[in-house]
Design a protein around this motif. Structure first.
Motif, mmCIF file in Angstrom:
data_model
loop_
_atom_site.group_PDB
_atom_site.id
_atom_site.type_symbol
_atom_site.label_atom_id
_atom_site.label_comp_id
_atom_site.label_asym_id
_atom_site.label_seq_id
_atom_site.Cartn_x
_atom_site.Cartn_y
_atom_site.Cartn_z
ATOM 1 N N THR A 1 -2.716 3.242 8.161
ATOM 2 C CA THR A 1 -2.425 4.666 8.262
ATOM 3 C C THR A 1 -0.977 4.905 7.845
ATOM 4 N N ASP A 2 -0.638 6.166 7.648
ATOM 5 C CA ASP A 2 0.717 6.490 7.210
ATOM 6 C C ASP A 2 1.752 6.040 8.242
ATOM 7 N N GLU A 3 1.405 6.171 9.501
ATOM 8 C CA GLU A 3 2.351 5.789 10.564
ATOM 9 C C GLU A 3 2.547 4.282 10.631
ATOM 10 N N GLU A 4 1.537 3.518 10.242
ATOM 11 C CA GLU A 4 1.618 2.057 10.331
ATOM 12 C C GLU A 4 2.416 1.437 9.195
ATOM 13 N N MET A 5 2.519 2.128 8.065
ATOM 14 C CA MET A 5 3.194 1.549 6.895
ATOM 15 C C MET A 5 4.708 1.756 6.970
ATOM 16 N N PRO A 6 5.500 0.796 6.477
ATOM 17 C CA PRO A 6 6.952 0.986 6.404
ATOM 18 C C PRO A 6 7.306 2.047 5.374
ATOM 19 N N GLY A 7 8.553 2.500 5.386
ATOM 20 C CA GLY A 7 9.001 3.540 4.468
ATOM 21 C C GLY A 7 9.001 3.078 3.020
ATOM 22 N N GLN B 1 0.833 -1.208 0.000
ATOM 23 C CA GLN B 1 0.000 0.000 0.000
ATOM 24 C C GLN B 1 0.867 1.257 0.000
ATOM 25 N N ARG B 2 1.996 1.210 0.686
ATOM 26 C CA ARG B 2 2.913 2.353 0.692
ATOM 27 C C ARG B 2 3.398 2.662 -0.721
ATOM 28 N N ILE B 3 3.787 1.626 -1.455
ATOM 29 C CA ILE B 3 4.257 1.820 -2.831
ATOM 30 C C ILE B 3 3.157 2.437 -3.684
ATOM 31 N N ILE C 1 -4.391 -3.534 -4.073
ATOM 32 C CA ILE C 1 -4.352 -2.231 -4.749
ATOM 33 C C ILE C 1 -5.739 -1.646 -4.961
ATOM 34 N N VAL C 2 -6.768 -2.481 -5.091
ATOM 35 C CA VAL C 2 -8.091 -1.966 -5.462
ATOM 36 C C VAL C 2 -8.659 -0.976 -4.447
ATOM 37 N N LEU D 1 3.138 6.415 -5.173
ATOM 38 C CA LEU D 1 3.138 6.606 -6.624
ATOM 39 C C LEU D 1 1.944 7.438 -7.075
ATOM 40 N N LEU D 2 0.791 7.154 -6.497
ATOM 41 C CA LEU D 2 -0.405 7.906 -6.866
ATOM 42 C C LEU D 2 -0.269 9.377 -6.477
ATOM 43 N N ALA D 3 0.292 9.631 -5.309
ATOM 44 C CA ALA D 3 0.495 11.016 -4.881
ATOM 45 C C ALA D 3 1.493 11.725 -5.783
ATOM 46 N N ALA D 4 2.512 10.992 -6.239
ATOM 47 C CA ALA D 4 3.541 11.605 -7.081
ATOM 48 C C ALA D 4 3.015 11.943 -8.473
#
Length: 445
Positions: A217-223, A82-84, A121-122, A88-91
């Protein structure tokens, strides 16, 4: 007579799997036994023929498929996938959302199975639809097409890996060659299909109740760095070993080390070890949770492995019963290209059986004698069979129903969208395979 046996066996298999709803493993074994009896294989030898087929197929593919599923599940359960996708979507921004979905799907789909990557991804696609106001198919269809291409064209996914094993060819070389076909063709169809008039008139709503509440959430996902590094790690190892093998020669020790590390089972084992630490203790996630992800992945892959094994049994019966030799003899006088013939056999089995995995494994047994003496690169024949296995997804394909339900389509709409795009991918894939074989001949590779 032998071709009639093949035709009847396919029809019986279709009847067992569609009308009687028998699972692929049992259906393939029953049909294999029936073909063995009809073709005169001694009754006492049939169990050994089945066992040899199952053992040979499972032994060569279980490590790659099992480890690949575990890596994919760890990526998904940790939030790395989900982080990936989210970054990418934000970029890319709303204007280039389709490109973002294609890139995301291709990066994740290289090592993850269609269904797993799709479900991961969906939810991002659904979120984008709500935020941007774009149509669901405009955002989600490019993702599905890209995932379908990766899953059907390239190892370490089950179908191409099983065929590479049957043809005794390099999985690394097949992956390296396949990327030259899968990436441009998948991107082209993914970006073009939502723009077709008969697709644009469809406007399904985001379905309710199909998306779980486990969004990170953003905090839960790895970098992002670690997420990308782990996702692409096996691809770099496998493709790197293939490139090294093609670019060098000799018996230098480092070549053996590169070949060892770049073999799919070792590459995926190293990736799983890396993912276990990177998305486990490194981010404070307990080893018990990581182990549970691996266990769930193994359980989910059990039936796929059984189906592949049963497909190997069916293949072995065709070989031992002389059917494959008959087809080879019958097609020796044909002017049709062996590549086209291999592709066509896979297409026919795919239409009849629905499951791409069953079709591609069964087709490999029929195509195997055609490969011998054809002068065609075995990797090219793997890609030809794999491309054919994606064609004409319809109501007897489990992926068809996953696609239909998540995109909230009627059966007719799903046929218009999915059946057409999978068929076009197969046809373009065949063109790419023919062009690649010609290129390899010109370059004397």
């Amino acid at each position: 007579m032998p071709l009639l046996v093949v035709g009847i066996s396919v029809l019986v298999l279709l009847l067992l799997m569609t009308r009687l709803k028998l699972n692929g493993f049992a259906a393939l074994l029953l049909v294999a036994v029936g073909v063995a009896l009809v073709r005169g294989i001694p009754v006492a030898d049939i169990p050994d023929v089945l066992s040899e087929g199952i053992g040979g197929q499972i032994g060569d593919t279980m490590l790659t498929i099992g480890l690949g599923a575990m890596v994919g599940r760890v990526l998904g359960d940790s939030g790395a996938a989900q982080r990936i996708a989210g970054r990418l979507l934000a970029a890319f921004g709303p204007r280039w959302v389709q490109v973002a979905m294609v890139v995301t799907a291709m990066l994740i789909g290289v090592t993850m199975f269609y269904e797993v990557a799709f479900v991961i991804i969906v939810p991002i696609a659904f979120t984008l639809v709500r935020v941007t106001g774009a149509k669901l198919l405009w955002v989600g269809l490019p993702m599905s097409i890209a995932l379908s291409t990766m899953h059907s064209f390239l190892p370490p996914h089950p179908g191409p890996t099983a065929v590479a094993s049957t043809f005794h060819t390099s999985v690394g070389h097949t992956l390296c060659y396949g990327l030259f076909i899968a990436v441009p063709i998948g991107a082209l169809v993914a970006l073009a299909w939502p723009r077709l008039p008969f697709i644009k008139v469809m406007n399904p709503a985001v379905p309710r109740g199909l998306v779980g509440e486990g969004e990170f959430t953003d905090e839960e996902m790895p970098g992002l760095g670690w997420s990308l590094f782990v996702a692409l790690f096996p691809v770099v190892l496998i493709a790197g070993a293939a490139v090294t093998d093609m670019a060098t020669s000799g018996e230098r020790p480092f070549l053996h080390v590169v070949a060892f590390i770049g073999s799919p089972p070792i590459a995926l084992l190293l990736t799983l070890s890396l993912a276990t630490w990177a998305f486990g203790p490194r981010i404070g996630r307990g080893m018990a949770d990581v182990s549970a992800s691996c266990t769930s992945a193994a359980q989910a892959m059990a039936m796929i492995l059984l189906v592949i094994g049963a497909g190997g049994a069916f293949k072995n019966v065709l070989v031992e019963g002389g059917i494959s030799d008959y087809i080879k003899d019958a097609t020796d006088t044909w002017t049709i290209s062996p590549i086209v013939l291999a592709w066509l056999i896979a297409v026919i089995l795919r239409v009849a059986l629905g499951s791409a995995t069953v079709a591609v494994v069964a087709a490999s047994g029929v195509v195997l004698p055609i490969l011998a003496g054809s002068g065609i690169h075995p990797e090219i024949m793997v890609l030809a069979v794999s491309c054919g296995s994606i064609a004409c997804s319809h109501v007897n394909d489990p992926g068809f129903w996953l696609f239909k339900e998540y995109f909230n389509l009627t059966v007719i709409e799903a046929i218009k969208v999915r059946t057409t795009y999978t068929t076009v991918l197969a046809i373009l894939g065949l063109g790419g395979v023919l062009a690649l074989e010609r290129t390899l001949d010109v370059l004397h590779l």
